[in-house]
Design a protein around this motif. Structure first.
Motif, PDB file in Angstrom:
ATOM      1  N   ILE A   1     -33.284  -7.920  30.887  1.00 58.66           N
ATOM      2  CA  ILE A   1     -34.218  -7.482  29.956  1.00 58.66           C
ATOM      3  C   ILE A   1     -33.280  -7.481  28.664  1.00 58.66           C
ATOM      4  CG2 ILE A   1     -35.279  -5.385  28.746  1.00 58.66           C
ATOM      5  CD1 ILE A   1     -36.466  -4.491  31.461  1.00 58.66           C
ATOM      6  N   PHE A   2     -33.740  -7.997  27.486  1.00 61.74           N
ATOM      7  CA  PHE A   2     -32.779  -8.199  26.411  1.00 61.74           C
ATOM      8  C   PHE A   2     -33.821  -7.897  25.103  1.00 61.74           C
ATOM      9  CE2 PHE A   2     -34.715 -12.392  26.811  1.00 61.74           C
ATOM     10  CZ  PHE A   2     -34.800 -12.760  25.815  1.00 61.74           C
ATOM     11  N   THR A   3     -32.928  -7.552  24.151  1.00 57.57           N
ATOM     12  CA  THR A   3     -33.499  -7.420  22.748  1.00 57.57           C
ATOM     13  C   THR A   3     -33.676  -8.561  21.890  1.00 57.57           C
ATOM     14  OG1 THR A   3     -31.760  -6.475  21.554  1.00 57.57           O
ATOM     15  CG2 THR A   3     -33.061  -4.975  22.854  1.00 57.57           C
ATOM     16  N   ARG A   4     -34.166  -8.464  20.796  1.00 58.37           N
ATOM     17  CA  ARG A   4     -34.162  -9.999  19.766  1.00 58.37           C
ATOM     18  C   ARG A   4     -32.843  -9.982  19.130  1.00 58.37           C
ATOM     19  NH1 ARG A   4     -37.932  -8.867  15.464  1.00 58.37           N
ATOM     20  NH2 ARG A   4     -36.152  -8.812  13.949  1.00 58.37           N
ATOM     21  N   ASN A   5     -32.035  -8.827  19.038  1.00 60.22           N
ATOM     22  CA  ASN A   5     -30.736  -8.955  18.245  1.00 60.22           C
ATOM     23  C   ASN A   5     -29.625  -9.099  19.497  1.00 60.22           C
ATOM     24  OD1 ASN A   5     -31.744  -8.469  15.878  1.00 60.22           O
ATOM     25  ND2 ASN A   5     -31.868  -6.169  16.272  1.00 60.22           N
ATOM     26  N   ASN A   6     -30.049  -9.315  20.925  1.00 59.27           N
ATOM     27  CA  ASN A   6     -29.077  -9.631  21.740  1.00 59.27           C
ATOM     28  C   ASN A   6     -29.613 -10.465  22.764  1.00 59.27           C
ATOM     29  OD1 ASN A   6     -26.961  -9.032  23.538  1.00 59.27           O
ATOM     30  ND2 ASN A   6     -27.808  -7.328  24.432  1.00 59.27           N
ATOM     31  N   TRP A   7     -29.729 -11.690  22.569  1.00 53.06           N
ATOM     32  CA  TRP A   7     -30.013 -12.656  23.279  1.00 53.06           C
ATOM     33  C   TRP A   7     -29.741 -12.716  24.894  1.00 53.06           C
ATOM     34  CZ3 TRP A   7     -33.078 -17.257  22.086  1.00 53.06           C
ATOM     35  CH2 TRP A   7     -33.674 -17.098  20.559  1.00 53.06           C
ATOM     36  N   PRO A   8     -30.544 -13.437  25.851  1.00 58.57           N
ATOM     37  CA  PRO A   8     -29.837 -13.146  27.165  1.00 58.57           C
ATOM     38  C   PRO A   8     -28.687 -13.817  27.337  1.00 58.57           C
ATOM     39  CG  PRO A   8     -31.640 -15.005  26.758  1.00 58.57           C
ATOM     40  CD  PRO A   8     -31.748 -14.032  25.431  1.00 58.57           C
TER      41      PRO A   8
ATOM     42  N   HIS B   1     -37.549 -25.125  11.915  1.00 59.50           N
ATOM     43  CA  HIS B   1     -36.205 -24.831  11.432  1.00 59.50           C
ATOM     44  C   HIS B   1     -36.098 -23.608  10.491  1.00 59.50           C
ATOM     45  CE1 HIS B   1     -33.159 -25.745   8.643  1.00 59.50           C
ATOM     46  NE2 HIS B   1     -32.393 -26.320   9.600  1.00 59.50           N
ATOM     47  N   CYS B   2     -37.231 -23.218   9.774  1.00 61.75           N
ATOM     48  CA  CYS B   2     -37.206 -22.035   8.848  1.00 61.75           C
ATOM     49  C   CYS B   2     -36.808 -20.834   9.832  1.00 61.75           C
ATOM     50  CB  CYS B   2     -38.597 -21.978   8.362  1.00 61.75           C
ATOM     51  SG  CYS B   2     -38.508 -20.646   7.135  1.00 61.75           S
ATOM     52  N   ILE B   3     -37.786 -20.789  11.125  1.00 60.66           N
ATOM     53  CA  ILE B   3     -37.755 -19.513  11.863  1.00 60.66           C
ATOM     54  C   ILE B   3     -36.401 -19.511  12.378  1.00 60.66           C
ATOM     55  CG2 ILE B   3     -38.640 -18.448  13.880  1.00 60.66           C
ATOM     56  CD1 ILE B   3     -41.145 -19.656  12.981  1.00 60.66           C
TER      57      ILE B   3
ATOM     58  N   ILE C   1     -30.974 -16.778  13.120  1.00 59.53           N
ATOM     59  CA  ILE C   1     -29.703 -17.018  13.067  1.00 59.53           C
ATOM     60  C   ILE C   1     -28.793 -16.222  11.874  1.00 59.53           C
ATOM     61  CG2 ILE C   1     -27.576 -18.455  12.370  1.00 59.53           C
ATOM     62  CD1 ILE C   1     -29.201 -20.768  13.783  1.00 59.53           C
ATOM     63  N   LYS C   2     -29.707 -16.027  10.624  1.00 64.27           N
ATOM     64  CA  LYS C   2     -29.277 -15.095   9.654  1.00 64.27           C
ATOM     65  C   LYS C   2     -29.285 -13.766  10.214  1.00 64.27           C
ATOM     66  CE  LYS C   2     -30.764 -13.812   4.942  1.00 64.27           C
ATOM     67  NZ  LYS C   2     -31.692 -13.916   4.033  1.00 64.27           N
ATOM     68  N   GLU C   3     -30.432 -13.117  11.124  1.00 68.12           N
ATOM     69  CA  GLU C   3     -30.417 -11.777  11.738  1.00 68.12           C
ATOM     70  C   GLU C   3     -29.100 -11.598  12.773  1.00 68.12           C
ATOM     71  OE1 GLU C   3     -34.225 -11.113  13.318  1.00 68.12           O
ATOM     72  OE2 GLU C   3     -35.180 -11.120  11.247  1.00 68.12           O
ATOM     73  N   ASN C   4     -28.871 -12.540  13.420  1.00 69.15           N
ATOM     74  CA  ASN C   4     -27.688 -12.682  14.379  1.00 69.15           C
ATOM     75  C   ASN C   4     -26.803 -13.665  14.285  1.00 69.15           C
ATOM     76  OD1 ASN C   4     -29.363 -10.575  16.449  1.00 69.15           O
ATOM     77  ND2 ASN C   4     -30.870 -12.253  15.692  1.00 69.15           N
ATOM     78  N   PRO C   5     -26.088 -13.699  13.326  1.00 75.60           N
ATOM     79  CA  PRO C   5     -25.048 -14.742  12.919  1.00 75.60           C
ATOM     80  C   PRO C   5     -23.846 -15.030  14.178  1.00 75.60           C
ATOM     81  CG  PRO C   5     -24.659 -12.853  11.529  1.00 75.60           C
ATOM     82  CD  PRO C   5     -25.802 -12.655  12.207  1.00 75.60           C
ATOM     83  N   SER C   6     -23.609 -13.996  14.593  1.00 74.79           N
ATOM     84  CA  SER C   6     -22.742 -14.003  15.953  1.00 74.79           C
ATOM     85  C   SER C   6     -23.291 -14.684  17.212  1.00 74.79           C
ATOM     86  CB  SER C   6     -22.113 -12.634  16.505  1.00 74.79           C
ATOM     87  OG  SER C   6     -23.215 -11.874  17.093  1.00 74.79           O
ATOM     88  N   LYS C   7     -24.533 -14.925  17.292  1.00 80.23           N
ATOM     89  CA  LYS C   7     -25.179 -15.650  18.284  1.00 80.23           C
ATOM     90  C   LYS C   7     -25.762 -16.947  18.084  1.00 80.23           C
ATOM     91  CE  LYS C   7     -25.612 -12.050  21.175  1.00 80.23           C
ATOM     92  NZ  LYS C   7     -25.122 -12.069  22.731  1.00 80.23           N
ATOM     93  N   LYS C   8     -25.222 -17.448  16.693  1.00 79.18           N
ATOM     94  CA  LYS C   8     -25.911 -18.882  16.336  1.00 79.18           C
ATOM     95  C   LYS C   8     -25.846 -19.892  17.312  1.00 79.18           C
ATOM     96  CE  LYS C   8     -24.850 -22.479  12.921  1.00 79.18           C
ATOM     97  NZ  LYS C   8     -24.198 -22.658  11.631  1.00 79.18           N
TER      98      LYS C   8
END
Length: 332
Positions: A140-147, A238-240, A245-252
């Motif tokens: 289980i993961f959140t949108r700000n913490n990808w699997p 691409h926009c989404i 990536i903007k919301e989660n730059p460390s997860k780019k």
């Protein structure tokens, strides 16, 4: 924690699929999770598809039948959404089928905690030597913490996913009707943007049949789209991805790898590169309209890596030329 099983809506878009419908509907009837409705939307079929739908609806009132003139798979799924009564929605293609525990396994995490999306795996070409299974590690993961693990290519398919109806309707998430190739990429990405918590389940209960019968009519949604429509689709995708990536730059890199954008870019642009009536100059023109900053990923094969190299340097004409010669070689 949910104690009473909620209603699940199954949306099935149908166009000239008489030879597959009984297999699908019988698999729906075999579900161990029984609180479902199956909305069968016939998209102007010219065969016996509508009659088969009505036959099942007369035998079991959980089947609901709608019909419309041929409008494409996206419009058909939207009609199913508009008429859904379930708390949850799944989409099943009319030439596929599901295991008896499909709905039960997807609903399993919901019994334990609040989630917005459940994602399961699938089995490609069951009972075939060339079949294979795609599955996920339970998580289980959140949108700000990808699997924790990267799941390329399959993550954006619409199969094996249980969506919360309230999210779809609150944010007016629709299948964009002008898109009928790779339209599920966009719908799934739009939904992900509003799903705070996602559950992965380790089951592969969706049976995806790649090989269809020969000489059957080509549905509207499988015909090649206009080049500009392909460009528009990719720009929306691409926009989404850019927003994610903007919301989660460390997860780019994780987001890019999970979305497998390089292969998706090829798949999305395949109609432009194979269309016989588009010149090399036109192909290059459409490529220039398309951002490629997230698709420079190495994949297998010398030719694909060469194309990757050309994309990185924005040599669009040479990129299109590589498809042109490959197509000519195939024709010989």
């Amino acid at each position: 924690m949910i104690t009473v099983p909620e209603l699940i809506t199954i949306v099935v878009p149908i166009y000239n699929r008489e030879q597959y419908l009984k297999r699908l509907f019988d698999s729906v009837l075999a579900q161990t999770y029984t609180n479902w409705e199956c909305i069968c939307v016939d998209d102007g079929s010219t065969d016996n598809s509508l009659s088969i739908c009505n036959e099942y609806a007369q035998a079991d009132n959980r089947f609901k039948v709608l019909s419309q003139k041929n409008s494409g798979v996206s419009a058909t799924r939207n009609k199913g959404i508009d008429n859904s009564k379930g708390t949850w929605i799944v989409f099943i293609d009319s030439d596929d089928s599901i295991a008896p525990q499909y709905l039960e396994h997807l609903y399993e995490p919901i019994r334990k905690e609040s989630v917005d999306l459940v994602v399961g795996g699938y089995l490609v070409n069951p009972n075939s030597n060339k079949g294979y299974r795609w599955s996920y590690q339970e998580e289980i993961f959140t949108r700000n913490n990808w699997p924790s693990k990267v799941y390329p290519y399959s993550f954006l398919y619409n199969v094996g996913k249980l969506h919360k109806t309230s999210i779809i309707k609150q944010y007016n998430i629709r299948w964009t009707e002008k898109y009928h190739l790779a339209e599920d990429y966009l719908f799934t990405l739009q939904y992900y943007m509003h799903a705070e918590k996602v559950a992965l389940v380790p089951y592969s209960d969706y049976y995806y049949f790649q090989k269809k019968e020969e000489n059957e009519p080509i549905p509207l949604h499988l015909s090649l789209p206009e080049p500009q429509i392909t460009v528009d689709l990719w720009n929306e995708i691409h926009c989404i991805i850019t927003q994610m990536i903007k919301e989660n730059p460390s997860k780019k890199q994780h987001i890019i790898d999970s979305s497998d954008l390089f292969k998706r870019f090829y798949y999305t642009y395949w109609p432009i590169q194979i269309a016989p009536d588009i010149s090399l100059k036109q192909r290059a023109y459409y490529m220039k309209q398309s951002p490629t900053d997230f698709v420079s990923l190495p994949i297998e094969g010398i030719i694909d890596n060469i194309r990757n190299f050309l994309l990185q340097r924005k040599w669009h004409y040479l990129f299109s030329l590589s498809f042109y010669f490959a197509r000519k070689k195939t024709k010989k």
